[in-house]
Design a protein around this motif. Sequence first.
Motif, mmCIF file in Angstrom:
data_model
loop_
_atom_site.group_PDB
_atom_site.id
_atom_site.type_symbol
_atom_site.label_atom_id
_atom_site.label_comp_id
_atom_site.label_asym_id
_atom_site.label_seq_id
_atom_site.Cartn_x
_atom_site.Cartn_y
_atom_site.Cartn_z
ATOM 1 N N ARG A 1 0.842 -1.194 0.000
ATOM 2 C CA ARG A 1 0.000 0.000 0.000
ATOM 3 C C ARG A 1 0.877 1.243 0.000
ATOM 4 N NH1 ARG A 1 -5.004 1.015 4.159
ATOM 5 N NH2 ARG A 1 -4.974 3.296 4.190
ATOM 6 N N GLY A 2 0.545 2.198 -0.874
ATOM 7 C CA GLY A 2 1.334 3.425 -0.958
ATOM 8 C C GLY A 2 1.492 3.880 -2.396
ATOM 9 N N ARG B 1 6.248 10.727 -1.962
ATOM 10 C CA ARG B 1 5.323 9.593 -2.072
ATOM 11 C C ARG B 1 4.794 9.175 -0.697
ATOM 12 N NH1 ARG B 1 9.891 8.643 -5.648
ATOM 13 N NH2 ARG B 1 10.247 6.586 -4.760
ATOM 14 N N GLU C 1 0.776 9.356 0.638
ATOM 15 C CA GLU C 1 0.075 8.264 1.312
ATOM 16 C C GLU C 1 -0.517 8.745 2.637
ATOM 17 O OE1 GLU C 1 -0.939 5.393 0.510
ATOM 18 O OE2 GLU C 1 -1.340 4.381 2.406
ATOM 19 N N ASN D 1 -4.625 9.120 3.435
ATOM 20 C CA ASN D 1 -5.178 8.357 4.555
ATOM 21 C C ASN D 1 -5.912 9.270 5.542
ATOM 22 O OD1 ASN D 1 -4.236 5.965 3.549
ATOM 23 N ND2 ASN D 1 -2.354 5.974 4.778
ATOM 24 N N CYS E 1 -0.647 4.099 -7.579
ATOM 25 C CA CYS E 1 -1.149 4.427 -6.245
ATOM 26 C C CYS E 1 -1.919 3.204 -5.760
ATOM 27 C CB CYS E 1 -2.038 5.662 -6.287
ATOM 28 S SG CYS E 1 -1.377 6.988 -7.345
ATOM 29 N N HIS F 1 -3.944 1.362 -3.162
ATOM 30 C CA HIS F 1 -4.750 1.781 -2.012
ATOM 31 C C HIS F 1 -5.180 0.619 -1.109
ATOM 32 C CE1 HIS F 1 -4.676 5.610 -3.980
ATOM 33 N NE2 HIS F 1 -5.418 5.211 -4.977
#
Lengths: 142, 142, 142
Positions: C14-15, C60, C64, C68, C121, C123
């Motif tokens: 994730r990221g 980056r 993230e 979030n 990306c 998620h």
Amino acid sequence: MWVQKRVQLKARARGFHLITEELLSAVPELVNYRVGVLHAFIQHTSASLSVNENADPDVRMDLERHFNQAVPENAPYYAHTLEGSDDMPAHIKTVMIGTALSLPITNGELALGVWQGIYLCEHRDHGGARTIVITLQGECFA
Amino acid sequence: MWVQKRVQLKARARGFHLITEELLSAVPELVNYRVGVLHAFIQHTSASLSVNENADPDVRMDLERHFNQAVPENAPYYAHTLEGSDDMPAHIKTVMIGTALSLPITNGELALGVWQGIYLCEHRDHGGARTIVITLQGECFA
Amino acid sequence: MWVQKRVQLKARARGFHLITEELLSAVPELVNYRVGVLHAFIQHTSASLSVNENADPDVRMDLERHFNQAVPENAPYYAHTLEGSDDMPAHIKTVMIGTALSLPITNGELALGVWQGIYLCEHRDHGGARTIVITLQGECFA
């Protein structure tokens, strides 16, 4: 039929700006296309392109105020801070809004709605001149 | 090979709506394209286009609830208020989500993932019928 | 001149991830195009594509963290919860960021800015391998 141009937009203040005329003046070849797509791509990571209302300037002011609220400067979770407090929010806004537009061409003109215009969204305090690559493709008049 | 059509979508309530079938029914020519791109452009500043899950309708309800939370009506910093409390949020959501889609075509069909569908994101309380310009381009079967 | 390929990106955490090289290695035909457009489309509803800074990895990480924050897990208004607490936020982020990129081609290369790279990306916590459809079109060298 392909045409591609680099356009240097004049420097603008932080905020949302109508650039329809400035952009189109760079591609007079548009009149030759019966049907096609105009693609515009901004070669930067802290300014973006969008399409929205071309009339009331308050819409552009409200967009700037809203995105500043939604993507604050100096958020405690930012690690990328060396380039100034306006830099990381500018990257985030660019990811949210996008760096490219594809717009339909009909009979030598952009097929925009009556109330639509092209926006440069300048997210830096001193972004300077921005470079856009415009690519035209389509079917030309005989 | 270029085809371009104007489609008038039927009026829909505020919210996120699956329009894959309604959109595709307007371009039966799609079956002729071996490889290409379908471009869809909404000629409005308060409704947007997206691609997301085509199965559970709760996803579309949650999207509507989330964007209403993230882009509130009657924010104290809005100056553009004369067209109703749903208008300025609609412009902001449209800038966030976008007015155009480019989708790949493979062997006469859209190359969507199994769970993907096309969304009309209607951000006004009474947006009425929306106009979309669809442009097909690509290489046709011999 | 049309070329279309399916690319299976390796699974990522994730990221936000730079995938410029992995993506371009799938389309060596790019060198043949004098001018054109590369279209990339991700066939998923919980991962997205973007273009942003290719240098400092903190950008980056901050993206993230920001997304979030802006799109929380377990928001009280989510009804679509059966696929895990990371699923509905993943759909929302995908609608915000987008599933497709169109990038200009000049003289056999992408016409990206000096600081631009292509992002996957991701998620989901365990999104697995992601499939991207790449479509090249344009005018080739004689």
